[in-house]
Write an enzyme that holds these catalytic residues in place. Sequence first.
Site, PDB file in Angstrom:
ATOM      1  CB  CYS A  71     -47.967   8.527  25.468  1.00 14.98           C
ATOM      2  SG  CYS A  71     -46.179   8.675  25.459  1.00 14.98           S
ATOM      3  CB  CYS A  75     -44.917  10.158  18.432  1.00 16.17           C
ATOM      4  SG  CYS A  75     -43.707   9.997  19.751  1.00 16.17           S
ATOM      5  CB  CYS A  78     -48.122   7.683  18.532  1.00 16.09           C
ATOM      6  SG  CYS A  78     -48.418   6.356  19.725  1.00 16.09           S
ATOM      7  CB  CYS A 115     -42.804  -7.313  21.789  1.00 16.08           C
ATOM      8  SG  CYS A 115     -41.738  -8.220  20.705  1.00 16.08           S
ATOM      9  CB  CYS A 146     -38.989  -7.715  22.880  1.00 18.03           C
ATOM     10  SG  CYS A 146     -38.782  -6.099  22.109  1.00 18.03           S
ATOM     11  CB  CYS A 206     -35.649  -4.358  18.695  1.00 17.88           C
ATOM     12  SG  CYS A 206     -37.040  -4.315  17.563  1.00 17.88           S
ATOM     13  NE  ARG A 278     -40.314  -8.132  14.556  1.00 15.34           N
ATOM     14  CZ  ARG A 278     -39.626  -7.694  15.599  1.00 15.34           C
ATOM     15  NH1 ARG A 278     -39.799  -6.476  16.012  1.00 15.34           N
ATOM     16  NH2 ARG A 278     -38.794  -8.478  16.224  1.00 15.34           N
TER      17      ARG A 278
HETATM   18  N1  SAM Z   1     -43.509   4.720  24.043  1.00 20.68           N
HETATM   19  C1  SAM Z   1     -42.457   3.927  23.594  1.00 20.68           C
HETATM   20  C2  SAM Z   1     -41.620   4.591  22.521  1.00 20.68           C
HETATM   21  O1  SAM Z   1     -42.123   5.415  21.776  1.00 20.68           O
HETATM   22  O2  SAM Z   1     -40.431   4.260  22.431  1.00 20.68           O
HETATM   23  C3  SAM Z   1     -42.871   2.553  23.143  1.00 20.68           C
HETATM   24  C4  SAM Z   1     -44.136   2.333  22.344  1.00 20.68           C
HETATM   25  S1  SAM Z   1     -44.212   3.083  20.742  1.00 20.68           S
HETATM   26  C5  SAM Z   1     -45.892   2.824  20.331  1.00 20.68           C
HETATM   27  C6  SAM Z   1     -43.244   2.002  19.716  1.00 20.68           C
HETATM   28  C7  SAM Z   1     -43.119   2.328  18.264  1.00 20.68           C
HETATM   29  O3  SAM Z   1     -44.314   2.000  17.576  1.00 20.68           O
HETATM   30  C8  SAM Z   1     -42.873   3.759  17.836  1.00 20.68           C
HETATM   31  O4  SAM Z   1     -41.544   4.143  17.984  1.00 20.68           O
HETATM   32  C9  SAM Z   1     -43.271   3.739  16.383  1.00 20.68           C
HETATM   33  O5  SAM Z   1     -42.157   3.447  15.575  1.00 20.68           O
HETATM   34  C10 SAM Z   1     -44.288   2.604  16.307  1.00 20.68           C
HETATM   35  N2  SAM Z   1     -45.612   3.131  15.987  1.00 20.68           N
HETATM   36  C11 SAM Z   1     -46.439   3.805  16.819  1.00 20.68           C
HETATM   37  N3  SAM Z   1     -47.568   4.181  16.189  1.00 20.68           N
HETATM   38  C12 SAM Z   1     -47.464   3.747  14.914  1.00 20.68           C
HETATM   39  C13 SAM Z   1     -48.302   3.848  13.770  1.00 20.68           C
HETATM   40  N4  SAM Z   1     -49.468   4.494  13.800  1.00 20.68           N
HETATM   41  N5  SAM Z   1     -47.886   3.253  12.631  1.00 20.68           N
HETATM   42  C14 SAM Z   1     -46.701   2.608  12.587  1.00 20.68           C
HETATM   43  N6  SAM Z   1     -45.863   2.497  13.636  1.00 20.68           N
HETATM   44  C15 SAM Z   1     -46.226   3.056  14.791  1.00 20.68           C
HETATM   45 FE1  SF4 Z   2     -45.757   7.774  23.420  1.00 22.76          FE
HETATM   46 FE2  SF4 Z   2     -46.635   6.773  21.158  1.00 22.76          FE
HETATM   47 FE3  SF4 Z   2     -44.545   8.402  21.142  1.00 22.76          FE
HETATM   48 FE4  SF4 Z   2     -44.305   5.908  22.210  1.00 22.76          FE
HETATM   49  S1  SF4 Z   2     -44.711   6.423  20.084  1.00 22.76           S
HETATM   50  S2  SF4 Z   2     -43.579   7.837  23.056  1.00 22.76           S
HETATM   51  S3  SF4 Z   2     -46.384   5.662  23.045  1.00 22.76           S
HETATM   52  S4  SF4 Z   2     -46.642   8.933  21.751  1.00 22.76           S
END
Ligand code: SAM
Ligand code: SF4
Length: 374
Positions: A71, A75, A78, A115, A146, A206, A278
């Site tokens: 990606c 973040c 992530c 989802c 979702c 959500c 949730r």
């Molecule tokens: N890329 C899209 C986005 O960021 O909107 C969708 C997928 S992203 C993985 C969805 C959500 O997963 C993130 O906004 C975050 O809140 C949650 N998430 C991702 N990695 C995580 C982690 N290591 N622990 C807890 N929540 C996580």
């Molecule tokens: Fe990309 Fe992960 Fe951020 Fe979603 S949460 S935008 S998958 S880096």
Amino acid sequence: MSNHKNGQTLTSLEKLNSGQVRHDWDLAEIEAIYNQPFNDLLFAAQNIHRQHFNPNQVQTSTLLSIKTGACPEDCAYCPQSGHYNTGLSKEQLMAVEEVISKAQQAKKNGATRFCMGAAWRSPREKDLDVVLEMVRQVKDLGLETCVTLGMLTDEQAQKLGEAGLDYYNHNLDTSPEYYQQIITTRTYKNRLDTLQNVRDAGINVCSGGIIGMGEETNDRYGLLQQLANMPEHPQSVPINMLVAVEGTPLGDVEKLDSIEFVRMIATARIMMPQSYVRLSAGREDMNEETQTLCYLAGANSIFYGEKLLTTANPEAEADMLLFKRLGIEPERRELDQQELDQQKLDKETLAEETPKVEEQQPAKPLFYDATKPH
Ligand code: SAM
Ligand code: SF4
Ligand code: DTB
């Protein structure tokens, strides 16, 4: 606002705990709710929960990563960010048939919502077309749908709405202040705009966040304030506990105290009385007692199935066993009018096809009768 209940003056904390649907929370009020004695907090949350939901039912959603890794966003939590090396291999967008077969499996296991998550900053048009087809076909299986695909334009949100999408997941993640230390590649405003586009398209929102990222409690209040002060409360509020993944900047952050997590759930329940709250990522690291306290605090939805997007979640069997011990039932999905009509039609067809009593063979006794010779 009246301060009287049965002729008695309500204290300000009682007022905050009253379960009024509000969109004008200030941080001091949220702090007061979150920090009250734990038993008072849980009592208030459970009380409010019972006014809007069956306290012994929990909604179950199954997650599938339809496009994993690489990606472009940064973040800090992530594992799928291309900025960090977490050992994940980059994958293409899954084929529709493969997704449908996973959705069928999820339905068989008892999930009511499916989802689909993609590691995108925002979807490209040609990819969105494929996701639209996934949404239509998953819906045809009788599951709620979702997706979480990153930022959306209003046209993209409209298209998803027209395809029949039930929920769009897009988390605010944390307070506007702490956000800047977690993500630099897109702004808080970008997130709020996407949520506005989703709402305008008539799709359920959500949206929630993550705690345990090294934030201050003030940032937790800030997140809840942003969520609850939106024009409508999100219909679903996922509260994630950070899954600390090696290779990400938050890989070795100190583990969150579980009581703090339960406080967060209870405060969300009190501030957004009609929303599903949730208990999301992080259950794999929680004992059953903590999860039980989360249900008592008003959590009424979980991710169900042994995988989240890329990390582990408790086995479905373990969740069902805990539900059984707690007397909790997985929530059944309410059918929409079209599905109710179809159900009626199926019953009528069955009645027409079933031979009338006089045409039927004599019924066999249902039970073995030990008093008669066989
Ligand atoms: N890329 C899209 C986005 O960021 O909107 C969708 C997928 S992203 C993985 C969805 C959500 O997963 C993130 O906004 C975050 O809140 C949650 N998430 C991702 N990695 C995580 C982690 N290591 N622990 C807890 N929540 C996580
Ligand atoms: Fe990309 Fe992960 Fe951020 Fe979603 S949460 S935008 S998958 S880096
Ligand atoms: C949400 O709030 N949590 C889910 C879902 N929305 C998409 C994702 C959790 C991801 C946890 C890390 C992983 O498995 O990659």
